[in-house]
Design a protein around this motif. Structure first.
Motif, PDB file in Angstrom:
ATOM      1  N   ILE A 289       0.858  -1.198   0.000  1.00  0.00           N
ATOM      2  CA  ILE A 289       0.000   0.000   0.000  1.00  0.00           C
ATOM      3  C   ILE A 289       0.887   1.238   0.000  1.00  0.00           C
ATOM      4  O   ILE A 289       1.738   1.414   0.889  1.00  0.00           O
ATOM      5  CB  ILE A 289      -0.922   0.011   1.237  1.00  0.00           C
ATOM      6  N   ASN A 290       0.694   2.087  -0.987  1.00  0.00           N
ATOM      7  CA  ASN A 290       1.381   3.375  -1.073  1.00  0.00           C
ATOM      8  C   ASN A 290       0.374   4.467  -0.716  1.00  0.00           C
ATOM      9  O   ASN A 290      -0.728   4.492  -1.262  1.00  0.00           O
ATOM     10  CB  ASN A 290       1.892   3.582  -2.511  1.00  0.00           C
ATOM     11  N   ILE A 291       0.732   5.359   0.208  1.00  0.00           N
ATOM     12  CA  ILE A 291      -0.199   6.433   0.566  1.00  0.00           C
ATOM     13  C   ILE A 291       0.381   7.794   0.155  1.00  0.00           C
ATOM     14  O   ILE A 291       1.582   8.026   0.246  1.00  0.00           O
ATOM     15  CB  ILE A 291      -0.546   6.436   2.071  1.00  0.00           C
ATOM     16  N   SER A 292      -0.499   8.667  -0.317  1.00  0.00           N
ATOM     17  CA  SER A 292      -0.104  10.031  -0.669  1.00  0.00           C
ATOM     18  C   SER A 292      -1.137  11.015  -0.107  1.00  0.00           C
ATOM     19  O   SER A 292      -1.949  11.576  -0.847  1.00  0.00           O
ATOM     20  CB  SER A 292       0.021  10.186  -2.180  1.00  0.00           C
ATOM     21  N   GLU A 305       0.709  14.179 -10.239  1.00  0.00           N
ATOM     22  CA  GLU A 305       0.274  12.867  -9.789  1.00  0.00           C
ATOM     23  C   GLU A 305       1.392  11.836  -9.769  1.00  0.00           C
ATOM     24  O   GLU A 305       1.150  10.632  -9.781  1.00  0.00           O
ATOM     25  CB  GLU A 305      -0.872  12.377 -10.684  1.00  0.00           C
ATOM     26  N   LEU A 306       2.646  12.269  -9.704  1.00  0.00           N
ATOM     27  CA  LEU A 306       3.758  11.325  -9.838  1.00  0.00           C
ATOM     28  C   LEU A 306       3.773  10.260  -8.744  1.00  0.00           C
ATOM     29  O   LEU A 306       4.246   9.135  -8.977  1.00  0.00           O
ATOM     30  CB  LEU A 306       5.088  12.067  -9.922  1.00  0.00           C
ATOM     31  N   LYS A 307       3.266  10.563  -7.549  1.00  0.00           N
ATOM     32  CA  LYS A 307       3.249   9.548  -6.491  1.00  0.00           C
ATOM     33  C   LYS A 307       2.318   8.386  -6.837  1.00  0.00           C
ATOM     34  O   LYS A 307       2.493   7.277  -6.330  1.00  0.00           O
ATOM     35  CB  LYS A 307       2.836  10.172  -5.152  1.00  0.00           C
ATOM     36  N   PHE A 308       1.338   8.653  -7.692  1.00  0.00           N
ATOM     37  CA  PHE A 308       0.480   7.569  -8.175  1.00  0.00           C
ATOM     38  C   PHE A 308       1.174   6.753  -9.255  1.00  0.00           C
ATOM     39  O   PHE A 308       1.293   5.538  -9.163  1.00  0.00           O
ATOM     40  CB  PHE A 308      -0.839   8.131  -8.700  1.00  0.00           C
ATOM     41  N   PHE A 309       1.693   7.422 -10.289  1.00  0.00           N
ATOM     42  CA  PHE A 309       2.206   6.624 -11.401  1.00  0.00           C
ATOM     43  C   PHE A 309       3.531   5.940 -11.075  1.00  0.00           C
ATOM     44  O   PHE A 309       3.824   4.881 -11.621  1.00  0.00           O
ATOM     45  CB  PHE A 309       2.271   7.422 -12.715  1.00  0.00           C
ATOM     46  N   THR A 318      -2.225   2.418  -4.611  1.00  0.00           N
ATOM     47  CA  THR A 318      -2.113   3.773  -4.052  1.00  0.00           C
ATOM     48  C   THR A 318      -3.426   4.244  -3.450  1.00  0.00           C
ATOM     49  O   THR A 318      -4.494   4.082  -4.040  1.00  0.00           O
ATOM     50  CB  THR A 318      -1.679   4.774  -5.145  1.00  0.00           C
ATOM     51  N   LEU A 319      -3.319   4.857  -2.261  1.00  0.00           N
ATOM     52  CA  LEU A 319      -4.394   5.634  -1.650  1.00  0.00           C
ATOM     53  C   LEU A 319      -3.927   7.084  -1.659  1.00  0.00           C
ATOM     54  O   LEU A 319      -2.857   7.395  -1.137  1.00  0.00           O
ATOM     55  CB  LEU A 319      -4.660   5.201  -0.199  1.00  0.00           C
TER      56      LEU A 319
END
Length: 393
Positions: A289-292, A305-309, A318-319
């Motif tokens: 799980i990656n959270i931003s 949106e780089l933390k998503f891609f 991603t959350l």
């Protein structure tokens, strides 16, 4: 945590080319874009100045080439200005040398554009930056630094014909700052090496049947030590999840100002320093799980949106807070989850349930990976770049 991910990689910066090599790259096609950045670094430079030249080199049929230059080149050999058909200044602060470079380009009647991926040019919004980054507002040094930094950026922008940026929200803020500016959108996107590695990590996970150990890793990859207020958006829900589920481990990368309450979890909190962009992908690939989390204000809505891609391309869920860029990239429930500030506890518990359901996790991770490869692949934006600089064909 996902298993079978390779260990630390040997890394060297890929932007070690000489001036002559970059000049040859620039003049390799009939229409040429010179990207200027103050000095190469591991963040904005890669996305906004380095990657575009690689993208254009993949599509020679466009008849476009691009290469990056910096202040060292300007001081020694400024021939690139005369060789270019367009000059793109990426987050460049005003100086006499910058003003002279712009004047030289104008004398040749070529477009001069400012490229920026953050709200860092308008001093009237400076208080948002200082507050969002949790800077010491009692310090004269803080205000002196940020007024100089932002003011000089704005001065350069005002000398340009237009702005290239990462999303429409930021473009609108630029138009409010200087109404005569034209604006164009070129998203941040993946680097070729970064994409190749990340796709291989996704394949490793998929081919191993998404094999994991008994723990569930939640990753916070801040990239900067100044995001305490962003982390605080999700922190209470994270603490409750850590208290309720002993399998959960929090991995924090690049974030120095740790909440003292985290110390009680001991080895269940993994802290890594800032990483190079290749080893960062390896650490992201290991977590489920990656959270931003982000505050909701004008400054954070301008972010990309780089933390998503970066997570999706290597098969990590991603959350993210529903800021402008995330709302326009994440299909909530299909390629990730958009999480309002009051929903982090429910969202984290739902994500844990998805991790435990291998098929559900695989479906979301694969859908996100495939979407990102098409929307943010390094070789997908040659036409986007051409339109942003020279207008529609």
């Amino acid at each position: 945590m996902f298993l079978n991910i390779p260990g630390p990689l040997e890394y060297r910066d890929p932007w070690t080319s000489t001036y002559d090599e970059r000049l040859r790259q620039l003049i390799s096609q009939p229409k040429r874009i010179a990207y200027f950045y103050e000095l190469p670094d591991t963040s904005t430079f890669r996305y906004r100045a380095f990657n575009p030249g690689l993208t254009l080199s993949e599509h020679p049929e466009c008849g476009l080439s691009g290469a990056w230059f910096d202040h060292r080149d300007l001081a020694v050999n400024d021939r690139f200005i005369d060789a270019a058909d367009a000059l793109v200044l990426c987050r460049v602060r005003y100086s006499a040398a910058v003003a002279q470079m712009i004047s030289r380009a104008r004398a040749r009647n070529i477009p001069v554009l400012f490229d920026c991926d953050d709200l860092v040019f308008d001093t009237e919004r400076l208080h948002l930056i200082v507050d969002a980054l949790n800077q010491d507002q009692r310090s004269d040094a803080v205000w002196n630094y940020w007024f100089s930094y932002i003011g000089r950026m704005g001065a350069t922008l005002r000398l340009c014909d237009g702005l290239i940026t990462t999303n429409k929200y930021l473009a609108q803020r630029a138009n409010e700052f200087c109404g005569r500016l034209t604006t164009a959108i070129v998203p941040n996107y993946l680097n070729p090496q970064q994409q190749a590695l990340s796709e291989s990590l996704h394949a490793i996970k998929r081919d191993a049947g998404w094999e994991r150990d008994g723990r569930i890793h939640v990753g916070y990859f801040s990239g900067s030590p100044s995001h305490a207020r962003d982390f605080a958006v999700a922190a209470p829900a994270l603490f409750r999840l850590l208290d309720a589920d002993p399998r959960v481990v929090l991995r924090i990368v690049g974030f120095a100002d740790l909440d003292p309450r985290l110390t009680k979890y001991g080895k269940r909190v993994e802290v890594y320093p800032l990483q190079d962009f290749m080893n960062l992908q390896r650490l992201i690939a290991e977590v489920e799980i990656n959270i931003s989390p982000l505050q909701d204000n004008e400054f954070t809505n301008c972010k990309s949106e780089l933390k998503f891609f970066e997570a999706a391309i290597c098969g990590t869920l991603t959350l993210a807070s529903p800021t402008f860029a995330f709302r326009n990239s994440v299909r909530s429930g299909e390629t990730g989850f958009l999480v309002p500030s009051y929903m982090w506890e429910d969202a984290l518990h739902e994500a844990v349930s998805i991790v435990e359901d291998r098929e559900s996790y695989c479906n979301i991770a694969d859908a996100a990976h495939d979407y990102v490869r098409g929307a943010y692949g390094w070789d997908q934006h040659a036409t986007t770049i051409a339109r942003s600089v020279f207008g529609a064909p």
